[in-house]
Design an enzyme around this catalytic site. Structure first.
Site, short mmCIF file in Angstrom:
data_model
loop_
_atom_site.label_atom_id
_atom_site.label_comp_id
_atom_site.label_asym_id
_atom_site.label_seq_id
_atom_site.Cartn_x
_atom_site.Cartn_y
_atom_site.Cartn_z
N ASP A 1 -6.25 2.35 -3.20
CA ASP A 1 -7.47 2.34 -2.39
C ASP A 1 -7.65 3.61 -1.56
OD1 ASP A 1 -5.42 1.71 -0.68
OD2 ASP A 1 -6.34 -0.12 0.12
N ARG A 2 -6.62 4.45 -1.48
CA ARG A 2 -6.77 5.69 -0.71
C ARG A 2 -7.01 6.89 -1.64
NH1 ARG A 2 -2.77 5.81 4.48
NH2 ARG A 2 -3.02 3.62 5.06
N LYS B 1 -11.73 -0.09 0.20
CA LYS B 1 -11.79 1.33 -0.04
C LYS B 1 -11.32 1.59 -1.46
CE LYS B 1 -7.46 2.22 2.52
NZ LYS B 1 -7.13 1.09 3.41
N ASP C 1 -2.99 6.21 -3.44
CA ASP C 1 -1.79 5.60 -2.85
C ASP C 1 -1.25 4.44 -3.69
OD1 ASP C 1 -3.81 3.78 -2.29
OD2 ASP C 1 -2.90 3.13 -0.43
N ASP D 1 -1.54 1.20 -3.83
CA ASP D 1 -2.43 0.17 -4.38
C ASP D 1 -3.80 0.71 -4.80
OD1 ASP D 1 -2.99 0.61 -1.68
OD2 ASP D 1 -3.85 -1.38 -1.42
N SER E 1 0.80 -1.22 0.00
CA SER E 1 0.00 0.00 0.00
C SER E 1 0.83 1.27 0.00
CB SER E 1 -0.96 -0.05 1.18
OG SER E 1 -1.89 0.98 1.07
N HIS E 2 0.73 2.09 1.06
CA HIS E 2 1.40 3.39 1.07
C HIS E 2 2.85 3.30 1.53
CE1 HIS E 2 -0.12 2.47 5.00
NE2 HIS E 2 0.77 3.27 5.52
C1 VG1 Z 1 -3.42 2.09 8.36
C2 VG1 Z 1 -4.62 2.99 8.55
C3 VG1 Z 1 -5.90 2.20 8.42
C4 VG1 Z 1 -5.91 1.47 7.06
C5 VG1 Z 1 -4.66 0.63 6.92
C6 VG1 Z 1 -4.55 -0.03 5.57
O1 VG1 Z 1 -3.41 1.09 9.37
O2 VG1 Z 1 -4.58 3.62 9.80
O3 VG1 Z 1 -7.01 3.05 8.55
O4 VG1 Z 1 -7.04 0.65 6.95
O5 VG1 Z 1 -3.51 1.45 7.09
O6 VG1 Z 1 -4.59 0.92 4.55
P1 VG1 Z 1 -2.51 1.20 10.71
O7 VG1 Z 1 -2.75 -0.09 11.45
O8 VG1 Z 1 -1.10 1.41 10.26
O9 VG1 Z 1 -3.02 2.39 11.44
V1 VG1 Z 1 -3.67 0.67 3.16
O10 VG1 Z 1 -4.17 1.79 1.99
O11 VG1 Z 1 -2.12 0.77 3.80
O12 VG1 Z 1 -4.04 -0.88 2.72
CO CO Z 2 -3.67 1.32 0.18
#
Ligand code: VG1
Ligand code: CO
Length: 545
Positions: free
Chosen positions: A283-284, A378, A279, A281, A114-115
């Site tokens: 989804d953000r 998302k 982001d 992948d 992801s990010h």
């Molecule tokens: C973070 C965010 C959470 C989100 C998750 C995955 O998790 O706070 O809201 O669902 O990333 O998003 P954490 O446990 O680091 O707070 V993504 O776009 O990284 O799949």
């Molecule tokens: Co993501």
């Protein structure tokens, strides 16, 4: 001829999936048998694997292609009937969710962190999504983790590598492999939800400028097809549109700190009317107007309040949901619309049951995530199109829409402070300390407000009655203000402490005040309560959103 090969292996003990799948440094994944062990553990936990269809794709980061080849061989040896793979290994997270649902697959494997940054020295990740298109529930990820701790062999085969670059059909050990267009099905879905005609007219107006930042990650090809080809946005307004294995060295994290060029364009004198980023992948989403930034929590509330303007949601919403740390702005909209607003733990997997049971139509998180019942993830570009559709109907600026929203509902001032790279023991000290306060906190006064409830958030899933404990420490004040502490579950080194602060303001004269200033007394109270700075030595937060 390919044949099934059984490989002896021994367990790795650190394969516990976090908030969203298993995320580790690339070098961890490159250890012999590391990825194989995890994939076999997933396969071992899927009763209906034999004869099934799986969707496979990733965000294009370093190791994506290698991982897909490993998964192809293992899926064939484990009796999967068919794999649908995105061209060049590319599929965004929401696109995988859609493909699973559209083609009635058993599930899908998403290769993404992801990010988190990518490249040889960056992070890699893998996540399993179930037949509803959503992230595997905790019951399944717990089983996978248990399996990974006792695994002794995995199945694979000695096939030649599959060419992922061209659309094609092939087979390995009788398993069909289809390399599919990464974008087409998803783009069609978007076109079925929104009024593309109206959005196209808006895009054609000379006074309406737009900039979309794909952050050198997966949404590049999606934005090029949807915003570019189907809606007429010119290529120079879709920046960083080519997915790179290292995301150009940046964090593919759409926030004010990491989307620098976009933010510069949006806060310049001649700023476009609309700006957005997604982001790694896809989804953000981050939404910006000319000289204006919409917080994700406000964005969710505004989408809910305006959903009736959108073709797909014109008949109304069944309910809404937000993750616990997300601001309560959407709750106010739900109240007005006479809808239930559910409060779930952080992570998209907790929305799945509510969506499947038709209890909610829209949901979101403060971490730049918004989505609906169109998929079970998302969805970054979906949020962008939702906003564009609202703008096309209302013919107002983003600033005007946000200001009107506050006038109508009041403003939930909100911020998140992230303390990254904290020593694990120091983070544990903070949370042990916080736990010790819970029982005696109610009635105590901070920043002129009184704590009404202090607890460690527990979620009771209203659909399957599962219970998820330890989801974040909350201090709730009588006036609606909140101070929340959570440990991140997506990091790959040390610990990250997230501090979430919220204050509700009904006085319109204060709506334009500066967020950090407004929340200063609560931030000071948070330090007095949580001692994050004192116990970790981190004097300032690394990221403030
Ligand atoms: C973070 C965010 C959470 C989100 C998750 C995955 O998790 O706070 O809201 O669902 O990333 O998003 P954490 O446990 O680091 O707070 V993504 O776009 O990284 O799949
Ligand atoms: Co993501």
């Amino acid at each position: 001829m390919s044949k099934v090969i059984l490989v002896e292996t021994s367990p790795f003990l650190d394969q516990k999936p976090g908030t969203s799948g298993l995320r580790k440094q690339v070098t961890v994944f490159q250890q012999e048998n590391y990825l194989e062990n995890f994939v076999q553990s997933v396969f071992d936990c899927l009763k209906e694997l034999k004869g099934s269809t799986l969707v496979v794709g990733g965000d294009g980061r370093y190791y994506n292609r290698e991982a897909i080849q490993i998964i192809i061989s293992m899926a064939a040896a484990n009796g999967v009937e068919k794999l649908l793979i995105g061209q060049a290994g590319i599929l965004s997270t929401p696109a995988v969710s859609h493909l699973i649902r559209k083609y009635k697959a058993l599930g899908g494997i998403i290769l993404s962190a992801s990010h988190n940054p990518g490249g040889k020295d960056g992070d890699f990740g893998i996540k399993y999504n179930a037949s509803n298109g959503g992230p595997a529930p905790e019951s399944l990820t717990d089983k996978v983790f248990a399996n990974s701790k006792s695994i002794s062999q995995y199945k694979t085969t000695n096939n030649d590598a599959i060419d992922l670059e061209q659309l094609s059909h092939s087979s390995v050990l009788g398993m069909q492999i289809e390399v599919i267009d990464s974008v087409a099905d998803y783009a069609d879905l978007m076109e079925s939800l929104f009024d593309f005609g109206k959005i196209r007219d808006l895009m054609a107006k000379p006074e309406f400028g737009i900039c979309f930042d794909a952050m050198s990650a997966v949404t590049g090809p999606y934005a090029t097809e949807i915003l570019g080809n189907r809606l007429g946005v010119s290529a120079n307004n879709i920046i960083r549109a080519v997915p790179l294995e290292d995301f150009g060295g940046g964090h593919p994290d759409p926030n004010l700190a990491h989307a620098k060029e976009l933010v510069e364009r949006m806060f310049a004198n001649n700023a476009p009317a609309f700006g957005a980023a997604s982001d790694g992948d896809g989804d953000r989403n981050m939404i910006l107007g000319a000289n204006c930034y919409v917080t994700p929590s406000d964005s969710l509330a505004i989408l809910a309040a305006n959903a009736h303007l959108i073709p797909a949601y014109k008949d109304g919403l069944t309910g809404v949901a937000r993750s616990m740390p997300t601001s309560q702005a959407v709750d106010r909209v739900a109240e007005r619309l006479n809808l239930t607003s559910y409060e779930t733990p952080t992570g998209w997997k907790f929305f799945g049951n509510l969506l499947d049971a038709n209890k909610i139509t829209l949901c979101g998180e403060e971490s730049f995530g918004t989505g609906s019942d169109h998929v079970r993830e998302k969805d970054g570009l979906w949020a962008v199109l939702f906003w564009l559709n609202i703008l096309a109907v209302k013919q107002q600026s983003i600033k005007e829409i946000v200001s009107e929203h506050w006038k109508e509902y009041g403003r939930n001032f909100y911020t998140r402070h992230d303390f990254e790279g904290v020593e694990t023991e120091d983070a544990d000290k903070v949370f042990t300390h916080l736990e010790s306060l819970l029982e005696k906190s109610a009635g105590k006064k901070y920043a002129g407000r009184t704590i009404s409830i202090a607890d460690n958030f527990t979620y009771h899933d209203p659909i399957d009655a599962s219970v998820s404990t330890n989801q974040g420490i909350r201090f709730l004040f009588e006036d609606g203000a909140r101070i929340i502490f959570r440990k991140s579950g997506t990091g790959t080194s040390g610990a990250t402490i997230r501090l979430y602060i919220e204050h509700f303001e009904s006085n319109a004269a204060k709506f334009e005040d500066e967020t950090q200033e407004v929340l200063r007394d609560l931030l000071e109270a948070a330090e007095e309560i949580g001692q994050v700075k004192a116990l970790t030595g981190k004097v300032i937060a690394d990221v403030i959103t």
